[in-house]
Design a protein around this motif. Structure first.
Motif, mmCIF file in Angstrom:
data_model
loop_
_atom_site.group_PDB
_atom_site.id
_atom_site.type_symbol
_atom_site.label_atom_id
_atom_site.label_comp_id
_atom_site.label_asym_id
_atom_site.label_seq_id
_atom_site.Cartn_x
_atom_site.Cartn_y
_atom_site.Cartn_z
ATOM 1 N N THR A 146 1.420 -20.608 33.761
ATOM 2 C CA THR A 146 1.685 -19.252 34.241
ATOM 3 C C THR A 146 0.815 -18.931 35.450
ATOM 4 O O THR A 146 1.282 -18.336 36.433
ATOM 5 C CB THR A 146 1.420 -18.227 33.122
ATOM 6 O OG1 THR A 146 2.284 -18.509 32.019
ATOM 7 C CG2 THR A 146 1.656 -16.811 33.613
ATOM 8 N N PHE A 147 -0.444 -19.320 35.398
ATOM 9 C CA PHE A 147 -1.387 -19.091 36.493
ATOM 10 C C PHE A 147 -0.927 -19.788 37.774
ATOM 11 O O PHE A 147 -0.883 -19.185 38.853
ATOM 12 C CB PHE A 147 -2.772 -19.601 36.064
ATOM 13 C CG PHE A 147 -3.843 -19.471 37.107
ATOM 14 C CD1 PHE A 147 -4.464 -18.245 37.326
ATOM 15 C CD2 PHE A 147 -4.254 -20.565 37.861
ATOM 16 C CE1 PHE A 147 -5.472 -18.127 38.286
ATOM 17 C CE2 PHE A 147 -5.246 -20.443 38.811
ATOM 18 C CZ PHE A 147 -5.860 -19.213 39.023
ATOM 19 N N GLN A 176 -7.902 -11.889 33.899
ATOM 20 C CA GLN A 176 -7.037 -12.554 34.873
ATOM 21 C C GLN A 176 -7.694 -12.517 36.252
ATOM 22 O O GLN A 176 -8.220 -11.479 36.659
ATOM 23 C CB GLN A 176 -5.668 -11.872 34.963
ATOM 24 C CG GLN A 176 -4.851 -11.946 33.700
ATOM 25 C CD GLN A 176 -3.504 -11.251 33.857
ATOM 26 O OE1 GLN A 176 -2.982 -11.123 34.960
ATOM 27 N NE2 GLN A 176 -2.941 -10.788 32.747
ATOM 28 N N LEU A 177 -7.633 -13.648 36.958
ATOM 29 C CA LEU A 177 -8.220 -13.745 38.290
ATOM 30 C C LEU A 177 -7.175 -14.204 39.291
ATOM 31 O O LEU A 177 -6.466 -15.187 39.053
ATOM 32 C CB LEU A 177 -9.392 -14.740 38.290
ATOM 33 C CG LEU A 177 -9.985 -15.085 39.669
ATOM 34 C CD1 LEU A 177 -10.690 -13.866 40.260
ATOM 35 C CD2 LEU A 177 -10.945 -16.263 39.560
ATOM 36 N N ASP A 178 -7.091 -13.492 40.410
ATOM 37 C CA ASP A 178 -6.277 -13.942 41.537
ATOM 38 C C ASP A 178 -7.222 -14.615 42.516
ATOM 39 O O ASP A 178 -7.911 -13.936 43.283
ATOM 40 C CB ASP A 178 -5.570 -12.750 42.195
ATOM 41 C CG ASP A 178 -4.622 -13.175 43.313
ATOM 42 O OD1 ASP A 178 -4.709 -14.342 43.759
ATOM 43 O OD2 ASP A 178 -3.812 -12.344 43.758
ATOM 44 N N PHE A 185 -9.177 -9.034 40.393
ATOM 45 C CA PHE A 185 -8.733 -9.103 39.003
ATOM 46 C C PHE A 185 -7.512 -8.195 38.815
ATOM 47 O O PHE A 185 -7.663 -6.974 38.712
ATOM 48 C CB PHE A 185 -9.853 -8.682 38.054
ATOM 49 C CG PHE A 185 -11.092 -9.523 38.166
ATOM 50 C CD1 PHE A 185 -11.127 -10.799 37.625
ATOM 51 C CD2 PHE A 185 -12.213 -9.044 38.838
ATOM 52 C CE1 PHE A 185 -12.258 -11.583 37.734
ATOM 53 C CE2 PHE A 185 -13.359 -9.825 38.954
ATOM 54 C CZ PHE A 185 -13.380 -11.113 38.411
ATOM 55 N N PRO A 186 -6.309 -8.752 38.775
ATOM 56 C CA PRO A 186 -5.126 -7.914 38.577
ATOM 57 C C PRO A 186 -5.093 -7.261 37.205
ATOM 58 O O PRO A 186 -4.427 -6.238 37.025
ATOM 59 C CB PRO A 186 -3.962 -8.899 38.752
ATOM 60 C CG PRO A 186 -4.543 -10.257 38.522
ATOM 61 C CD PRO A 186 -5.965 -10.167 38.969
ATOM 62 N N ALA A 187 -5.810 -7.843 36.265
ATOM 63 C CA ALA A 187 -5.912 -7.295 34.912
ATOM 64 C C ALA A 187 -7.128 -7.940 34.251
ATOM 65 O O ALA A 187 -7.617 -8.980 34.708
ATOM 66 C CB ALA A 187 -4.644 -7.589 34.106
ATOM 67 N N THR A 226 -13.343 -13.674 33.601
ATOM 68 C CA THR A 226 -12.897 -15.052 33.321
ATOM 69 C C THR A 226 -14.042 -16.057 33.240
ATOM 70 O O THR A 226 -13.794 -17.228 32.957
ATOM 71 C CB THR A 226 -11.844 -15.568 34.343
ATOM 72 O OG1 THR A 226 -12.453 -15.889 35.595
ATOM 73 C CG2 THR A 226 -10.716 -14.567 34.533
ATOM 74 N N ASN A 227 -15.275 -15.641 33.487
ATOM 75 C CA ASN A 227 -16.414 -16.534 33.315
ATOM 76 C C ASN A 227 -16.888 -16.490 31.868
ATOM 77 O O ASN A 227 -16.571 -15.550 31.126
ATOM 78 C CB ASN A 227 -17.561 -16.117 34.249
ATOM 79 C CG ASN A 227 -17.205 -16.323 35.706
ATOM 80 O OD1 ASN A 227 -17.038 -17.441 36.163
ATOM 81 N ND2 ASN A 227 -17.085 -15.225 36.442
#
Length: 347
Positions: free
Chosen positions: A39-40, A209-211, A204-206, A157-158
């Motif tokens: 998905t990522f 989650q990381l962009d 962070f879009p959410a 996410t870390n």
């Protein structure tokens, strides 16, 4: 000799070798990982990091990386800074370099320690085989570390730990020895959003989650060529990595101090003057960052980042340092220099 006894003695030896924490999981402990990773990548959130897609088969399935492995031993080594990593952001004529890169390359330091622990295991369990990994192979260290009970992936996410905060490196030892796995950790972030709120580029879009395409660590280290014009002003004086989401985390009040002096910050890399970094040629860059992870991005990408930081400094005194770079052979450096000059002349 029972395996519990071996695991207990392994943990003791790992602590003596310099690791702060050890946990074990099965190689197949992450059944949800393939879908998450797919998905990522499908969303393009990995940016230019093509290797994530190219090696997804191994990255998404630790058991496929080495089918003979029966256990994954995850270890944590702190590198907690003695200074406030956010303080340099208030001095725009100075450069902000991520804490982990302010001394020796952690890959080398942690891998030597991992090999020491691995050799001990082989000595204690004749016939055992091992493979060690420190962010140099398609291994998803953070999900594996959560499965092994070392901590949990925070909203940034870390990996976070109730005992270590989030200032620590991870290493993995895959082994044919079958240990009893530890209990997986669960999130303890609660309603806190400090790491999301502080992000300069809204990467962070959410939560969780990381962009990567908006992450300053990605932009300064992985991204090739010019950075999008809309993101340049948001980078501030961060020229290699970004520690904002790590530094703001309240769990750091429990962080252990780093024990290895090779991972302690060098005084000359805590807040180096941008003017001195802008004039580095390839030879001088290699000397300054010998043995440092910064060296791997090369002089051109590094000086590109320095030029962006100079443009964001709003300090016309830095014009003499950046002006010669408009004739730099590297197109991205020259472009960054022209942008920086425009910013300084507009102020």
């Amino acid at each position: 000799m029972n395996k519990r006894s071996l695991k207990e003695r392994l943990t003791t030896f790992a602590h003596e070798a310099g690791f702060a924490s050890l946990g074990v999981c099965r190689p197949d402990a992450l059944p949800e990982l393939p879908e998450r990773l797919q998905t990522f990548v499908d969303a393009g959130l990995h940016g230019q990091m093509a290797w994530m897609a190219e090696r997804m088969h191994w990255r998404a399935d630790p058991a496929a990386l080495w089918p003979e492995a029966r256990s994954v031993i995850m270890l944590a080594e702190p590198y907690t800074p003695e200074h406030d990593p956010l303080a340099v952001l208030e001095t725009p004529d100075r450069a902000a370099i991520s804490v982990y890169a302010q001394n020796r390359d952690y890959h080398d330091v942690v891998k030597k320690r991992l090999k020491r622990v691995g050799r001990w295991l082989i000595e204690q369990a004749p016939g055992a085989e091992i493979k060690v990994f420190v962010d140099t192979a398609p291994v998803m260290e953070k999900p594996l570390a959560q499965a092994a009970g070392l901590g949990w992936q925070g909203k940034h996410t870390n990996l976070l730990s109730r005992d270590l905060g989030n200032w620590f490196f991870l290493g993995a030892i895959f082994t044919t020895v079958e240990f009893e796995p530890d209990r997986a950790e669960v999130s303890h972030c609660g309603s806190c959003t400090a790491c999301l709120d502080i992000c300069p580029t809204a990467a962070f879009p959410a939560p969780y989650q990381l962009d990567a395409r908006r992450c300053i660590s990605y932009l300064t280290i992985e991204h090739k060529g010019p950075v999008d014009a809309e993101l340049r002003p948001l980078m501030g004086n961060r020229i290699y990595g970004c520690d904002d989401c790590l530094a703001i985390c309240p769990w750091n009040k429990f962080a252990h101090e780093g024990r290895d002096t090779k991972l302690s910050a060098r005084d000359d890399l805590i807040a180096p003057p941008l003017a001195e970094l802008a004039v580095l040629d390839d030879a001088a860059f290699r000397v300054l960052f010998s043995g440092s992870p910064v060296k791997r991005i090369g002089r051109d990408r590094f000086v590109r980042n320095v030029a962006y930081a100079i443009g964001n400094s709003h300090d016309p005194a830095l014009l003499p340092a950046v002006s010669p770079l408009v004739d730099d052979p590297d197109p991205a450096v020259a472009d960054a220099a022209r942008w920086a000059i425009l910013q300084l002349k507009e102020d």
